[in-house]
Scaffold this active site. Structure first.
Site, PDB file in Angstrom:
ATOM      1  N   LYS A 167       0.820  -1.231  -0.042  1.00  0.00           N
ATOM      2  CA  LYS A 167      -0.111  -0.103  -0.142  1.00  0.00           C
ATOM      3  C   LYS A 167       0.909   1.422  -0.160  1.00  0.00           C
ATOM      4  CE  LYS A 167      -3.690  -0.911  -0.311  1.00  0.00           C
ATOM      5  NZ  LYS A 167      -4.405  -1.345  -1.763  1.00  0.00           N
ATOM      6  N   GLY A 203       2.135   2.486  -3.017  1.00  0.00           N
ATOM      7  CA  GLY A 203       2.278   2.960  -4.607  1.00  0.00           C
ATOM      8  C   GLY A 203       2.871   1.957  -5.467  1.00  0.00           C
ATOM      9  N   ASN A 254       1.078  -0.154  -7.303  1.00  0.00           N
ATOM     10  CA  ASN A 254       0.310  -0.200  -8.644  1.00  0.00           C
ATOM     11  C   ASN A 254       0.837   1.090  -9.431  1.00  0.00           C
ATOM     12  OD1 ASN A 254      -1.641  -1.736  -9.756  1.00  0.00           O
ATOM     13  ND2 ASN A 254      -3.061   0.059  -9.435  1.00  0.00           N
ATOM     14  N   TRP A 255       0.907   2.100  -8.848  1.00  0.00           N
ATOM     15  CA  TRP A 255       1.132   3.317  -9.429  1.00  0.00           C
ATOM     16  C   TRP A 255       2.603   3.163 -10.195  1.00  0.00           C
ATOM     17  CZ3 TRP A 255       1.162   8.888  -6.669  1.00  0.00           C
ATOM     18  CH2 TRP A 255       1.229   9.888  -7.625  1.00  0.00           C
ATOM     19  N   HIS A 283       7.254  -7.064  -2.617  1.00  0.00           N
ATOM     20  CA  HIS A 283       7.004  -6.486  -1.050  1.00  0.00           C
ATOM     21  C   HIS A 283       8.108  -7.065  -0.293  1.00  0.00           C
ATOM     22  CE1 HIS A 283       3.513  -4.669  -2.326  1.00  0.00           C
ATOM     23  NE2 HIS A 283       2.542  -5.614  -2.415  1.00  0.00           N
ATOM     24  N   SER A 327      -4.867   3.031   4.411  1.00  0.00           N
ATOM     25  CA  SER A 327      -4.914   2.499   3.114  1.00  0.00           C
ATOM     26  C   SER A 327      -5.171   0.812   3.427  1.00  0.00           C
ATOM     27  CB  SER A 327      -3.864   2.599   2.176  1.00  0.00           C
ATOM     28  OG  SER A 327      -3.928   1.893   0.945  1.00  0.00           O
ATOM     29  N   SER A 356      -0.647   8.005 -16.140  1.00  0.00           N
ATOM     30  CA  SER A 356      -0.435   7.440 -14.893  1.00  0.00           C
ATOM     31  C   SER A 356      -1.063   8.251 -13.853  1.00  0.00           C
ATOM     32  CB  SER A 356       1.101   7.135 -14.694  1.00  0.00           C
ATOM     33  OG  SER A 356       1.834   8.536 -14.725  1.00  0.00           O
ATOM     34  N   MET A 373      -6.101   6.055 -14.089  1.00  0.00           N
ATOM     35  CA  MET A 373      -5.768   4.612 -13.953  1.00  0.00           C
ATOM     36  C   MET A 373      -7.167   4.225 -13.353  1.00  0.00           C
ATOM     37  SD  MET A 373      -1.862   4.542 -12.416  1.00  0.00           S
ATOM     38  CE  MET A 373      -2.166   2.863 -11.797  1.00  0.00           C
ATOM     39  N   LYS A 375      -8.524   6.829  -3.164  1.00  0.00           N
ATOM     40  CA  LYS A 375      -8.549   8.163  -3.277  1.00  0.00           C
ATOM     41  C   LYS A 375      -7.120   8.776  -3.847  1.00  0.00           C
ATOM     42  CE  LYS A 375     -10.994   9.425   0.774  1.00  0.00           C
ATOM     43  NZ  LYS A 375     -11.000  10.211   1.946  1.00  0.00           N
TER      44      LYS A 375
END
Length: 288
Positions: free
Chosen positions: A44, A46, A48-49, A99, A129, A218, A223, A249
């Site tokens: 959590k 970032g 994915n970003w 991770h 998150s 991005s 996204m 968010k």
């Protein structure tokens, strides 16, 4: 945080997502290639970003992969169960996610020329998150008590183990030329500047138009509207997004809407004690 889990070398892992065998393979047998790029995060933070950013950089802003291949297949977590087959099909340079903490990461990396991009985030926002994540990911019992959740996070009894150990472990590499670290907050404040810095680290040159495409596609809005990046492809029996969105968010500072003053002060005290030996001032400390 209540979920089926096991311990591997002092870290908590979700049962089924990982196994001791998949972690042992990832640590001791996985073959890192010299042109690999590893997207490293504590959960959590970032990841994915950063997958989207790195893939758009790799393809110089071209959207073909971004619009046709689910994001978790474009950069699979190499230590997770069932990802090796997908990884073996990938074209070089591979962008792989993880991770894992420093002490469990692939041993072959440290003898390679591969690169790591490590994204960090204000731990208070990570707590928030993760708290909401428990409500949609079926491996969790939804967390109801936020105070207890804060305590579980501090003690490392959450997905990913101890955030403090994770960050301190990876910061041992802060002066290594193969290692680049950035924060979620920096990405929010200056996404274009961040993309330029990442390109420089990777030794890639994009022109202004290509950089603009990377930035445009991005964004959180882009996204969240793309079914290949918003995780809507995940079956509801695994992730129930009727109870909340995976892409919730995409902001920093949401912790202020969840922490009481007392909880914030308590966490700050713990943070100062646990991080006192690390000689780095992180972005969220400068602009809380």
């Amino acid at each position: 945080m209540s979920f089926k889990h096991f311990e591997y070398k002092g870290v908590t892992f979700a049962d089924g997502v990982y196994t001791k065998e998949s972690l042992a393979y990832a640590e001791n047998e996985f073959k890192v290639l010299d042109d690999d790029v590893y997207n490293l995060t504590y959960p959590k933070s970032g990841s994915n970003w950063m997958i989207q950013i790195l893939n758009l950089i790799k393809h110089k802003g071209d959207l073909e992969k971004s619009n046709t291949v689910p994001i978790f297949m474009r950069s699979p977590w190499y230590e997770a169960v069932g990802c090796l087959e997908e990884i073996q099909k990938m074209e070089s340079p591979r962008i792989l996610s993880s991770h894992l903490p420093h002490h469990i990461f692939a041993k072959s990396f440290f003898k390679s020329k591969a690169k790591i991009i490590y994204t960090m985030r204000n731990p208070k926002d990570i707590i928030v998150s993760l708290y909401h994540y428990t409500k949609i990911l079926k491996i969790f019992e939804p967390a109801e008590n936020f105070q207890n959740f804060i305590e579980d996070f501090i003690q490392g009894k959450v997905l990913g183990g101890s955030w403090f150990d994770h960050v301190k472990g990876w910061m041992q590499m802060k002066d290594d030329s193969r290692f680049f670290f950035i924060t979620y907050e920096e990405l929010i404040q200056d996404i274009r500047g961040s993309v330029v810095r990442i390109c420089k680290f990777l030794g890639l040159e994009l022109d202004e138009a290509q950089i603009a495409l990377v930035v445009k596609y991005s964004t959180f809005k882009s996204m969240s509207e793309n079914k290949m990046t918003n995780w809507s492809q995940i079956p509801p029996e695994i992730m129930d997004q009727s109870k909340g969105s995976f892409m919730r968010k995409g902001i920093s500072g949401d912790w202020k809407n969840h922490f009481t003053v007392a909880q914030s002060e308590y966490f700050d005290k713990v943070y100062q004690e646990k991080m006192k030996d690390i000689n780095i001032k992180f972005f969220w400390e400068q602009f809380p």
